[in-house]
Structures are given as structure tokens and as C-alpha cells.
Design a protein around this motif. Structure first.
Motif, mmCIF file in Angstrom:
data_model
loop_
_atom_site.group_PDB
_atom_site.id
_atom_site.type_symbol
_atom_site.label_atom_id
_atom_site.label_comp_id
_atom_site.label_asym_id
_atom_site.label_seq_id
_atom_site.Cartn_x
_atom_site.Cartn_y
_atom_site.Cartn_z
ATOM 1 N N TRP A 212 -7.763 2.548 -2.064
ATOM 2 C CA TRP A 212 -7.252 1.519 -2.971
ATOM 3 C C TRP A 212 -6.870 2.141 -4.307
ATOM 4 O O TRP A 212 -5.808 1.855 -4.863
ATOM 5 N N SER B 183 0.843 -1.193 0.000
ATOM 6 C CA SER B 183 0.000 0.000 0.000
ATOM 7 C C SER B 183 0.879 1.243 0.000
ATOM 8 O O SER B 183 1.910 1.281 0.674
ATOM 9 N N GLN C 12 -9.241 0.055 4.654
ATOM 10 C CA GLN C 12 -9.071 0.382 3.235
ATOM 11 C C GLN C 12 -10.437 0.602 2.585
ATOM 12 O O GLN C 12 -11.397 -0.118 2.853
ATOM 13 N N SER D 90 -3.536 3.934 -4.078
ATOM 14 C CA SER D 90 -2.374 3.060 -4.247
ATOM 15 C C SER D 90 -2.194 2.648 -5.702
ATOM 16 O O SER D 90 -1.064 2.608 -6.213
#
Length: 463
Positions: free
Chosen positions: A224, A175, A219, A227
Motif C-alpha cells: 500500500w 494500485s 495487499q 502505491s
């Protein structure tokens, strides 16, 4: 196959995240080999013109909370020296066992772990020398993949790897969001990750792979995507998207993640499964929209990226027959026996196994393993093929086994079809998963395990 509630079609539902099938049979199905067969005998009748070579380094600077790999944290210099000494002795014994009656050629090589770049630049030079001078692998002439981490991807180490022929570097980022990295018990900051990626690109190693994980506590789709976008900024040739697992004896398991009271467990697991499926779809669709093609549930490759090998396995799973594994956590595969050393996750057990490995003088025999008969070979071939997005050409299966996958696995394939996991629009003669089937690879793969392998895995005593 583990079932839960029934679906609208009446077919029992399954958990989508049973197990990541990166090798079959799984190492927990291995047992000590009472006869300790000689390697020379095991390899006597095997083809040796296109072997794969894997060197395992069981050291890391930290242990991530989700990690159940065979690795220990930290190592004094004398231990890494002793380990490389033992690796050298093992390489001499294995190369001697391969013999010289026919040419011995390595078609691919990989350094994994652990973290191979835990070693110093000088130690990495020695590791390459073991592969080349002891085993005879020409690292500059074959695909060479090496795993690294943000804190160990230093310029001097990367320079050694680039000079010795590394064609692919894989870095576990997981991440780019600092809070998520902390939640996964991975102490790193984004600035450190970005610095490592910059050094990797400066080293001009042809293929960069970035590992990311979805399903981390806290998350969201937004984080997400943060990342994913951060990774895409480096235009990696490959990306691996892994669902988070909380496995026994890992850091997250000890902290209680994924462990609930029985009456709440089913609801919490269902919610987590739904989160991971949703994030998988977000990641998959995002990468497909940005010029990547899907190779497997986990692996995505940039459409214009170089292919390292036209005839090698698409995914970097340790599946290929003719695998030579060196190191205490490595596996070796002949057509009839998969073998390795003892396996553990608990740190004290790992330290004991490493100490035993470094004191071993005679590496001429297989110690722990599992024999693979014709039936298991068919299962393994189906598994390693159908879990790839490209699918299984039925003609290839027939040519190898003189039978048909539908005849060998009628119940399993019928169930997969009923669930919508098989691609009904695939060209004739191609057994291929649908997008839904790919998404459920971690349920589909374990469903193909044989009863014997399941029993051995269930009887395995974790340590």
C-alpha cells in the motif's frame, strides 16, 4: 445501522464499511414516475444562476472487478455516434426546458462515466460542443473535471480536453502494484500507468487526481505504501483513497471474492474490515505527513494546490441541487425531485438501457426518480455536510431550515457522540466528525438514511 458484537462500552459495534454515500437518496431508491413530469415544469421555479452540468459517457475499454457503475465494455463506432446524437437531442430538450425568462448560468461542469476518454479526440470535441453550444456552458470559464483511465489518456485526447478548458483530470489507478491490479480484475501494468501520468502532466491540466484502492486481496501495508509513494512522485493536487467493496453483480462478486460459507463469513468480514481500517489509517497518516489535508474520508488535497471554486462543494460527490445530468446514467437534481433514467449493473441490462436511450426522441420529461420532501432535504444537507472534514456550521443549517440538526436528528447524533464519532473539541456552533468518525463515514452515512429510503432500497430488484 447494521450491528455486530458489542463494544467494551456496551454500545453495539457496527461494520465500518456499510456503503459509500456519494448521493442521497441512493439511485436504488428511485422508481418510475407514473406522471412523467415535464422538465419545463420541474425547473420553472428553480434557481438557474449557478447550475452544475454533468455529461455521462457509459463506455469503458474494460470493466474492473469491483465496478458497479453504469457502463458497458467496448462500443462500435456507430454506437458512440448514436449515443452522442441522443445526448445532443437531450441537451436541446433540457436547455429548452430551462427557458429564457431568467439568465441560465453554469458554475461547474464534469464529464464522467464510464470513461469519457473512451471517446476519440474528435468525439470529445463533439462532447464539449454539446456542453457549450447546446447547453450554453462556458467550459473555459468554469471548473471542468474529466475522468480518464491509463489506457485512454492519450496525448490527442488530453490535448482536446486541455484546449477546451479542463481544469481537473481524475485517473483511476487503484494500485501501482501489478499483482494487486490483477487481483482487482484491472488489466494494467505500472509502466502503462506511469506513461499516462506523464502525458497528463505534459498536457498542463491544473489539477491531477489519482484514485487508489485499499483492501485488495494480498495487499499489505508495505505494498500500500508502495502505491502511495508512486502516486506522490507525481505530486498530484488530489488523491482519493477508496476502500474496496465487493458489490453484487460485479466481476469480483461473480468470482466469489468476499463470499464465504455462513459460519466463516463473520470472521472473514471482521478481518477484512480490520485490514481496510488499518490501511486507511496508514494512507491517511502518510498523506498528512506529506503535505496533504483531509477533505473527507476519501479525498485528500495537497495543501498548496489551487482551489477550483471558493463556493462549490469540496468533495466531487454528486450532491448539489441545481444539477443537470445528460446521458443515460446521469442524475439531475431539482430541490423537489431527483431524476434519471433506469439503472442496472448487469451488462445485458445496461446494453438494453443504452439502446433505449439512443433511440429516444423525446427527452422533455423525467422518467425515473424520487421526490425529496423537507425532511429528506434536511437529511441530505446533514449528510453532505457532516461527511466533509470541515463539518457543518449549525448556523447555516438553521438559516436554511429554520431548525437545528440536534432537534431534527437527536437519536442519530446522540449515538454518533456516544461512539466518539463527533469532535468534542470543535469550535462552538460547528458539527464536525472526529478522526474516528471520519474513518467510519461509510457506517455513519447510511445510519442517516430515512426509513422510507431504506425500504425502497431494500425492495429494489437488482438487474
Amino acid at each position: 445501522m447494521t450491528t455486530s458484537t458489542a463494544t467494551a462500552t456496551g454500545i453495539p459495534a457496527v461494520r465500518p464499511y456499510e456503503s459509500y454515500v456519494y448521493a442521497y437518496p441512493h439511485k436504488t431508491a428511485y422508481r418510475p414516475l407514473p406522471e412523467r413530469p415535464a422538465l419545463r415544469e420541474l425547473w420553472a421555479a428553480e434557481r438557474k444562476d449557478a447550475l452544475s452540468l454533468y455529461l455521462h459517457i457509459p463506455f469503458c475499454e474494460v470493466r474492473c472487478g469491483f465496478c458497479n457503475l453504469f457502463t458497458r465494455i467496448g462500443a462500435p463506432e456507430e454506437l458512440t455516434t448514436r449515443y452522442l446524437d441522443a445526448l445532443d437531442r437531450q441537451a436541446v430538450a433540457v436547455r429548452d426546458a430551462l427557458g429564457d425568462d431568467e439568465p441560465v448560468r453554469f458554475a461547474a461542469a464534469a464529464f464522467g462515466g464510464g470513461t469519457p476518454t473512451f471517446l476519440t479526440a474528435g468525439e470529445l470535441e463533439r462532447l464539449c460542443d454539446i456542453a457549450e453550444k447546446r447547453m450554453g456552458a462556458d467550459l473555459r470559464a468554469v471548473p471542468l473535471s474529466v475522468e480518464t483511465s491509463p489506457s485512454t489518456a492519450t496525448a490527442d485526447r488530453l490535448a482536446v480536453l486541455a484546449d477546451r478548458g479542463t481544469t481537473r483530470i481524475s485517473i483511476g489507478v487503484q494500485s501501482f502494484v501489478d499483482a494487486e491490479a490483477k487481483a482487482a480484475v484491472r488489466p494494467q501494468r505500472r509502466a502503462e500507468v506511469e506513461g499516462a501520468l506523464g502525458r497528463i502532466r505534459d498536457a498542463r491540466i491544473p489539477v491531477l487526481n489519482i484514485d487508489l484502492i485499499y483492501g485488495i486481496d494480498g495487499q499489505t501495508e508495505r505494498t500500500w505504501l508502495t502505491s502511495l509513494e508512486a502516486a506522490l512522485a507525481w505530486r498530484p493536487e488530489e488523491l482519493y483513497l477508496y476502500p474496496l467493496y465487493v458489490r453484487p453483480l460485479t466481476g469480483l462478486h461473480r468470482l466469489g471474492a468476499g463470499v464465504t460459507v455462513p459460519e466463516a463469513e463473520a470472521l472473514e468480514q471482521a478481518a477484512w474490515d480490520e485490514q481496510r481500517l488499518r490501511l486507511y489509517a496508514v494512507g491517511r497518516d502518510h498523506l498528512l505527513a506529506h503535505g496533504y489535508e483531509q477533505v473527507s474520508m476519501r479525498m485528500f488535497r495537497r495543501a498548496d494546490a489551487p482551489r477550483e471554486s471558493a463556493d462549490g462543494p469540496e468533495d466531487y460527490a454528486c450532491q448539489t441541487d441545481g444539477m443537470i445530468g445528460l446521458g443515460c446514467g446521469a442524475r439531475s437534481y431539482t430541490s423537489a425531485l431527483h431524476y434519471s433514467f433506469d439503472y442496472a449493473v448487469d451488462m445485458r441490462e445496461i446494453r438494453s438501457i443504452i439502446d433505449s436511450f439512443t433511440s429516444t426522441q423525446d427527452f422533455s420529461r423525467a422518467e425515473v426518480g424520487r421526490y425529496v420532501d423537507a425532511s429528506e432535504a434536511r437529511r441530505r444537507h446533514l449528510l453532505q455536510s457532516v461527511l466533509q472534514a470541515a463539518g457543518l456550521p449549525v448556523a447555516d443549517y438553521r438559516a436554511r431550515f429554520d431548525t437545528d440538526p440536534w432537534a431534527d436528528f437527536p437519536a442519530e447524533l446522540a449515538e454518533f457522540a456516544a461512539r466518539g464519532w463527533l469532535d468534542e473539541g470543535a469550535p462552538e456552533g460547528l458539527l464536525r466528525l472526529s478522526p474516528l468518525g471520519l474513518a467510519h463515514s461509510d457506517a455513519l452515512g447510511p445510519a442517516l438514511f430515512s426509513p422510507g429510503v431504506r425500504a425502497a432500497m431494500a425492495a429494489y430488484e437488482r438487474k
